[in-house]
Scaffold this active site. Structure first.
Site, PDB file in Angstrom:
ATOM      1  N   THR A 121       0.855  -1.185   0.000  1.00 58.44           N
ATOM      2  CA  THR A 121       0.000   0.000   0.000  1.00 58.44           C
ATOM      3  C   THR A 121       0.895   1.240   0.000  1.00 58.44           C
ATOM      4  OG1 THR A 121      -1.635  -1.238   1.256  1.00 58.44           O
ATOM      5  CG2 THR A 121      -1.855   1.158   1.263  1.00 58.44           C
ATOM      6  N   LYS A 151      -7.904  -9.786   3.553  1.00 58.27           N
ATOM      7  CA  LYS A 151      -8.199  -9.525   4.962  1.00 58.27           C
ATOM      8  C   LYS A 151      -7.460 -10.567   5.787  1.00 58.27           C
ATOM      9  CE  LYS A 151     -12.701 -10.241   4.298  1.00 58.27           C
ATOM     10  NZ  LYS A 151     -12.787 -10.406   2.839  1.00 58.27           N
ATOM     11  N   CYS A 260      -3.243  -2.142   8.904  1.00 57.57           N
ATOM     12  CA  CYS A 260      -3.686  -1.396   7.716  1.00 57.57           C
ATOM     13  C   CYS A 260      -4.542  -0.166   8.026  1.00 57.57           C
ATOM     14  CB  CYS A 260      -4.436  -2.331   6.780  1.00 57.57           C
ATOM     15  SG  CYS A 260      -3.338  -3.575   6.095  1.00 57.57           S
TER      16      CYS A 260
END
Ligand code: NAD
Length: 441
Positions: A121, A151, A260
């Site tokens: 990310t 996830k 995250c």
């Protein structure tokens, strides 16, 4: 295809092993030699359901191995995936130095034209920076953005059944290669969202912040429920029945955590500030989350009474969510620190995350135990922080027998208040008032 994956963490291990399972030859490269050695010995460094078996099976089949460098035999790989960490800096911005080191290693080793797919990310524009780092390579390397949406806790099934695969690519060649690579994951229908690199990079932050925002909003409403006597369960059901809103991700709790949401919300805030476009909702989301940690901590204090010396609180669930051993930014860390800061002893239990938790928060008044009822022994209160399945139906009479006090704080709202009360314990959920606790049961 021959594929190289940089980073043997949650994303790299799951994606790399998933790609091997699809039949590709995969090398996972990590700078941590101990992690690499253990992986090659079949010791899996993280807990993720289904992952260990999948790694071992593909390793036995010779489709996956682990190394500290790419190696000459993989210098002609078709795709180099970058799955290394992008942790937050003190100012909230994402630290992309590991992504750039991986890019440097690729530039030095690649011996055939290839794609470099950034799965980490990363802030908008990072793929352009990576492209500049690759300019010195002897072969043509094209950068694509391919953010990861798995996830933790369901990462393996997310890999094989993704909601979507986002690809930001500049050329038809790159799009076609990745379409081919991901084709086995789309047999039941197209899941590719193909766009430019910057939109792809921003999509990841937008998705995580949107989810975090829902959680924070429900958490704020849960606090308003306490103040007004409303009940968060009813509010959730009424709100979620609107198909424009939907039922998922509307659960009040102790605050969001993990590696995250907290970091990505902060990175979006930082990016907005840098570009002169304040991300007000993201800022409020972040603030509301911190307030929720305090709110749960205060809930414990308020119910324990003013005298906190010699009090002991048991925490069930230390991971930031069930089915993972990941404790990064877990609400349990913040809440344990809050309690310890008030002189309260803490005894924690988690089916998988105990050792990570003890390492992250060494404290003389914190003890981690192997069995959940052992944590409750002699405790003045028990707080449920992570809704692992094994905590869903406890024997409350046994808890009552073992605990010194009688306070149960259900920070995930999963227990039936009447059952708790029947065992002679007090019940407090999040956004559930005392009276509705009995009425709802
Ligand atoms: P992680 O911390 O579990 O693993 C990162 C790994 O990269 C570590 O093993 C580290 O040793 C290795 N590494 C660091 N620098 C390296 C280098 N130069 N070369 C090779 N290896 C290197 O991280 P993670 O949770 O897998 O996350 C990776 C990225 O994916 C992050 O950007 C994260 O935001 C993103 N992401 C994570 C998740 C998740 O649920 N964990 C989901 C989607 C996206």
């Amino acid at each position: 295809m021959k594929l190289v994956v940089f980073g043997a963490g949650y994303v790299g291990l799951v994606s790399g092993t998933g790609l091997a399972e699809l039949g590709h030859e995969v090398r996972i490269v990590d700078i941590d030699p101990e992690r690499v050695r253990r992986l090659n010995d079949g010791v899996i460094p993280i807990y993720e359901p289904g992952l260990a078996d999948l790694i071992r099976r593909n390793a036995r089949a010779g489709r996956i191995d682990f190394a500290v460098e790419v190696g000459a035999d993989f210098a002609d790989a078709s795709v180099f995936f970058i799955c290394v960490g992008t942790p937050p800096r003190a100012d909230g911005s994402a630290d992309i130095s590991a992504v750039l080191s991986a890019a440097d290693a690729i530039a030095l080793t690649a011996k055939a034209p290839a794609l470099v797919a950034v799965k980490s990310t990363v802030p908008v524009g990072t793929c352009d920076t990576v492209e500049r780092r690759l300019a010195g390579a002897k072969v043509d390397l094209e950068v694509v953005s391919n953010p990861e949406f798995l996830k933790e806790g369901a990462a393996v099934s997310d890999f094989f059944r993704p909601d979507r695969i986002v690809l930001g690519a500049n050329s038809e060649r790159a799009r076609n290669l990745l379409r081919e690579l991901y084709a086995p994951l789309q047999l039941s229908g197209e899941r590719l969202v193909i766009t430019d690199r910057r939109s792809s990079e921003l999509t990841k932050y937008a998705a995580n912040t949107m989810l975090a925002m829902r959680v924070s909003f429900m958490n704020e409403l849960s606090r308003l429920c306490h103040a007004t006597g409303a009940d968060i369960h009813s509010v959730r059901l009424g709100v979620g029945a609107d198909t424009r809103i939907g039922r998922r991700f509307l659960y009040a709790g102790p605050g969001y955590g993990g590696s995250c949401f907290p970091k990505d919300v902060q990175a979006l805030i930082h990016l907005g500030r840098e570009k002169g476009v304040p991300m007000r909702l993201a800022e409020a989301t972040h603030e509301a989350n911190r307030e929720q940690f305090d709110f749960v901590g205060r809930l414990v204090l308020d119910h324990l009474g003013v005298l906190t010396t010699d009090k002991v609180v048991a925490l069930w669930g230390l991971a930031f969510k069930p089915e993972t051993d990941d404790i990064r930014d877990s609400p349990a860390l913040a809440i344990a620190e809050f309690l310890l800061g008030h002189g309260i002893g803490v005894v924690g239990h988690d089916p998988e995350a105990g050792a990570n938790f003890a390492r992250a928060l060494p404290h003389p008044s914190l003890r981690i135990v192997d069995r959940e009822y052992e944590a409750a022994a002699g405790a003045d209160a028990l707080v449920l922080l992570t809704e692992w399945r094994s905590y869903r139906a406890p024997n409350f009479s046994e808890l009552k027998r073992r605990m010194r006090g009688d306070l149960i704080i259900d920070a995930r709202n999963v227990w039936r208040p009447a059952e708790v009360l029947r065992a002679g314990l007090r019940y407090q959920g999040v956004g559930v008032t005392g009276s509705s606790a009995t009425a709802n049961s």
